[in-house]
Design an enzyme around this catalytic site. Sequence first.
Site, mmCIF file in Angstrom:
data_model
loop_
_atom_site.group_PDB
_atom_site.id
_atom_site.type_symbol
_atom_site.label_atom_id
_atom_site.label_comp_id
_atom_site.label_asym_id
_atom_site.label_seq_id
_atom_site.Cartn_x
_atom_site.Cartn_y
_atom_site.Cartn_z
ATOM 1 N N LYS A 1 21.352 -6.784 16.294
ATOM 2 C CA LYS A 1 20.805 -7.200 15.000
ATOM 3 C C LYS A 1 20.187 -8.593 15.088
ATOM 4 C CE LYS A 1 23.136 -9.195 11.084
ATOM 5 N NZ LYS A 1 22.421 -10.411 11.109
ATOM 6 N N ARG B 1 19.093 -13.536 5.503
ATOM 7 C CA ARG B 1 18.802 -14.926 5.826
ATOM 8 C C ARG B 1 17.738 -15.037 6.914
ATOM 9 N NH1 ARG B 1 20.509 -20.323 6.097
ATOM 10 N NH2 ARG B 1 20.829 -21.100 8.210
ATOM 11 N N CYS C 1 24.401 -13.450 3.959
ATOM 12 C CA CYS C 1 25.810 -13.427 3.559
ATOM 13 C C CYS C 1 26.244 -14.780 2.999
ATOM 14 C CB CYS C 1 26.693 -13.135 4.775
ATOM 15 S SG CYS C 1 26.706 -11.424 5.267
ATOM 16 N N ARG D 1 24.679 -22.894 4.460
ATOM 17 C CA ARG D 1 23.537 -22.279 5.125
ATOM 18 C C ARG D 1 22.203 -22.977 4.840
ATOM 19 N NH1 ARG D 1 24.652 -16.048 6.277
ATOM 20 N NH2 ARG D 1 23.984 -16.838 8.259
ATOM 21 N N PRO D 2 22.103 -24.284 5.085
ATOM 22 C CA PRO D 2 20.827 -24.974 4.892
ATOM 23 C C PRO D 2 19.829 -24.627 5.998
ATOM 24 C CG PRO D 2 22.428 -26.461 5.858
ATOM 25 C CD PRO D 2 23.136 -25.159 5.630
ATOM 26 N N ILE D 3 18.548 -24.984 5.798
ATOM 27 C CA ILE D 3 17.555 -24.780 6.860
ATOM 28 C C ILE D 3 16.874 -26.107 7.215
ATOM 29 C CG2 ILE D 3 17.114 -22.312 6.497
ATOM 30 C CD1 ILE D 3 14.616 -23.161 4.845
ATOM 31 N N ASP D 4 17.611 -27.221 6.974
ATOM 32 C CA ASP D 4 17.014 -28.533 7.205
ATOM 33 C C ASP D 4 16.567 -28.741 8.656
ATOM 34 O OD1 ASP D 4 19.875 -28.393 7.545
ATOM 35 O OD2 ASP D 4 19.837 -30.532 8.005
ATOM 36 N N ASP E 1 31.007 -14.834 14.701
ATOM 37 C CA ASP E 1 30.805 -13.507 14.108
ATOM 38 C C ASP E 1 31.924 -12.523 14.459
ATOM 39 O OD1 ASP E 1 28.538 -14.467 12.975
ATOM 40 O OD2 ASP E 1 27.138 -13.428 14.275
ATOM 41 N N ILE F 1 32.048 -23.135 12.608
ATOM 42 C CA ILE F 1 30.591 -23.048 12.386
ATOM 43 C C ILE F 1 30.265 -22.923 10.893
ATOM 44 C CG2 ILE F 1 28.460 -21.832 13.043
ATOM 45 C CD1 ILE F 1 29.867 -22.625 15.573
ATOM 46 N N ARG G 1 24.210 -3.595 6.543
ATOM 47 C CA ARG G 1 23.151 -4.517 6.982
ATOM 48 C C ARG G 1 23.151 -4.659 8.494
ATOM 49 N NH1 ARG G 1 23.963 -10.054 5.468
ATOM 50 N NH2 ARG G 1 22.400 -10.197 7.092
HETATM 51 C C1 UD1 Z 1 23.004 -17.069 13.516
HETATM 52 C C2 UD1 Z 1 23.462 -15.643 13.390
HETATM 53 C C3 UD1 Z 1 24.817 -15.576 12.704
HETATM 54 C C4 UD1 Z 1 25.808 -16.472 13.411
HETATM 55 C C5 UD1 Z 1 25.260 -17.876 13.607
HETATM 56 C C6 UD1 Z 1 26.157 -18.749 14.462
HETATM 57 C C7 UD1 Z 1 21.322 -14.536 13.154
HETATM 58 C C8 UD1 Z 1 20.417 -13.757 12.282
HETATM 59 N N1 UD1 Z 1 22.474 -14.925 12.593
HETATM 60 O O1 UD1 Z 1 22.857 -17.560 12.183
HETATM 61 O O2 UD1 Z 1 25.243 -14.222 12.740
HETATM 62 O O3 UD1 Z 1 26.987 -16.538 12.646
HETATM 63 O O4 UD1 Z 1 23.976 -17.820 14.239
HETATM 64 O O5 UD1 Z 1 26.348 -18.144 15.702
HETATM 65 O O6 UD1 Z 1 21.058 -14.762 14.319
HETATM 66 N N2 UD1 Z 1 22.800 -25.385 10.004
HETATM 67 C C9 UD1 Z 1 22.368 -26.519 9.374
HETATM 68 N N3 UD1 Z 1 21.022 -26.678 9.211
HETATM 69 C C10 UD1 Z 1 20.120 -25.768 9.660
HETATM 70 C C11 UD1 Z 1 20.586 -24.614 10.307
HETATM 71 C C12 UD1 Z 1 21.938 -24.447 10.461
HETATM 72 O O7 UD1 Z 1 23.153 -27.359 8.956
HETATM 73 O O8 UD1 Z 1 18.921 -25.980 9.484
HETATM 74 C C13 UD1 Z 1 24.254 -25.182 10.151
HETATM 75 C C14 UD1 Z 1 24.724 -23.972 9.365
HETATM 76 O O9 UD1 Z 1 25.001 -24.288 8.018
HETATM 77 C C15 UD1 Z 1 25.959 -23.569 10.122
HETATM 78 C C16 UD1 Z 1 25.613 -23.912 11.575
HETATM 79 O O10 UD1 Z 1 24.544 -24.872 11.508
HETATM 80 O O11 UD1 Z 1 27.056 -24.341 9.724
HETATM 81 C C17 UD1 Z 1 25.172 -22.728 12.410
HETATM 82 O O12 UD1 Z 1 24.000 -22.184 11.903
HETATM 83 P P1 UD1 Z 1 22.947 -21.399 12.794
HETATM 84 O O13 UD1 Z 1 23.325 -21.423 14.233
HETATM 85 O O14 UD1 Z 1 21.597 -21.871 12.413
HETATM 86 O O15 UD1 Z 1 23.160 -19.949 12.259
HETATM 87 P P2 UD1 Z 1 22.055 -18.904 11.922
HETATM 88 O O16 UD1 Z 1 20.933 -18.986 12.891
HETATM 89 O O17 UD1 Z 1 21.723 -18.929 10.482
#
Ligand code: UD1
Length: 418
Positions: free
Chosen positions: A22, A92, A116, A121-124, A304, A326, A396
């Site tokens: 996935k 997401r 979920c 879950r920010p994207i900063d 996960d 995480i 999903r």
């Molecule tokens: C991906 C996986 C998800 C998994 C996660 C960690 C996909 C679709 N999903 O999610 O199943 O649980 O990796 O292995 O591949 N963060 C920030 N700012 C950002 C991005 C992330 O602070 O811009 C933080 C998040 O809030 C979280 C941590 O970094 O606490 C990990 O996030 P990230 O590795 O980005 O997870 P995803 O890519 O969303």
Amino acid sequence: MQNIIIEGGKLLNGTINISGAKNSVVALIPIGLLASQKAIIKNVPNISDTKSLLNILKRLNCNYTYQNEELIMETSEIKNNFIPAIESQKLRASYYFMGVLLAKFNYVKMSVPGGCKIGKRPIDLHLKGFKALNADIIEKKDYIIIKSDKLIGNNINLDFPSVGATINLMIAATSAEGTTTINNAACEPEIENIAEFLNNLGADITGAGTKKITIVGPTRYHNGAITTIPDRIEAGTYIILGALIGNNLKIKGIVKDHISSLLLKLKEMRVPFKIHNDEIIISKLSNLSPIDIISQPYPGFPTDLGQPITVLLSQCNGISHYKETIWENRNGHVPYLNKMNADITIKNNTLMITGPKNLIGQEVVSTDLRGGAALILAGLIAQGKTKIKEIEHILRGYEDIVEKLQKVGAKINIVEIE
Ligand code: UD1
């Protein structure tokens, strides 16, 4: 609406085949849009996240055929249309359209992604990275615009090895002029799979799967193909199931290196298993040793699998701990496991699990994807009947989960409700 009904306690025997990952395919599908005319993606799992992405492809005027797990995308007529909330918020990972459309058109306007509810879950980190590549960001309440006159390569240091930010920046950087390095990059196997697809489409990416990724752009995209790697989280979920209630349960289509942190923990618990090529055969053992687990970025123990493994820890002989590092809120399954007679307390995002406890079937609610999977595992070992509500979260991410489990002897069904 649908519920899952399980009659627990049946030993499982036979073979479960693992589907495409996935977390790879949710990036591979948007990346296919970069092909000059045609992209082919094999081993695409038939999960609802795939369906959500195919709907977005339609919106972007991409014609496709999806049959026998193969997706063929026709990409010569793509239109850079706005992606509304109703589509982006289904998952997401719709954030990968940001990197892709920015790379293809130097402009993207879309509603912010969903997914979920397991933390802030920010994207900063994604946005900071796009800015470093010379893009401007306009954030509105309901949508975001990312645009650039010209993307330019840069050195990017991620504050945290975010999987999504690493992939999104790798994608955008393929269209940037010059060299981009991503330092402190995430190393998950999906990132290598995704870089391979970008390279097959014409990109020049080295180092994917390590802490430093180098991208030389800009890319002249051509046509390309890729095969999705096996889903290590799906594999891990069924391996945990084998340890809970397997009788020589065979899981086929695994990549041993991708699940080594799980296998080490199973050894520590004294779970018996045998691996041969891409197969693992695993059986239940009644006297499991309690252990401690901390989630970490790859190659550490994957967050996960934290929820599914909680169920196995509830069957160990003593006190185990699971520390989540995480995500802030990945405990939606805990009250329901306790309702089923588990003994789990939560303190500072660490679970203390006292076992062994005989679980008892109950009516429970799936609050998120992996939490829902944990409830299925619990239902399969519980005495009596378990009803799981809100199963759309589970569908999903797990292809044909009910059919796969029925095939190995589980009494599990999806029932339609009003
Ligand atoms: C991906 C996986 C998800 C998994 C996660 C960690 C996909 C679709 N999903 O999610 O199943 O649980 O990796 O292995 O591949 N963060 C920030 N700012 C950002 C991005 C992330 O602070 O811009 C933080 C998040 O809030 C979280 C941590 O970094 O606490 C990990 O996030 P990230 O590795 O980005 O997870 P995803 O890519 O969303």
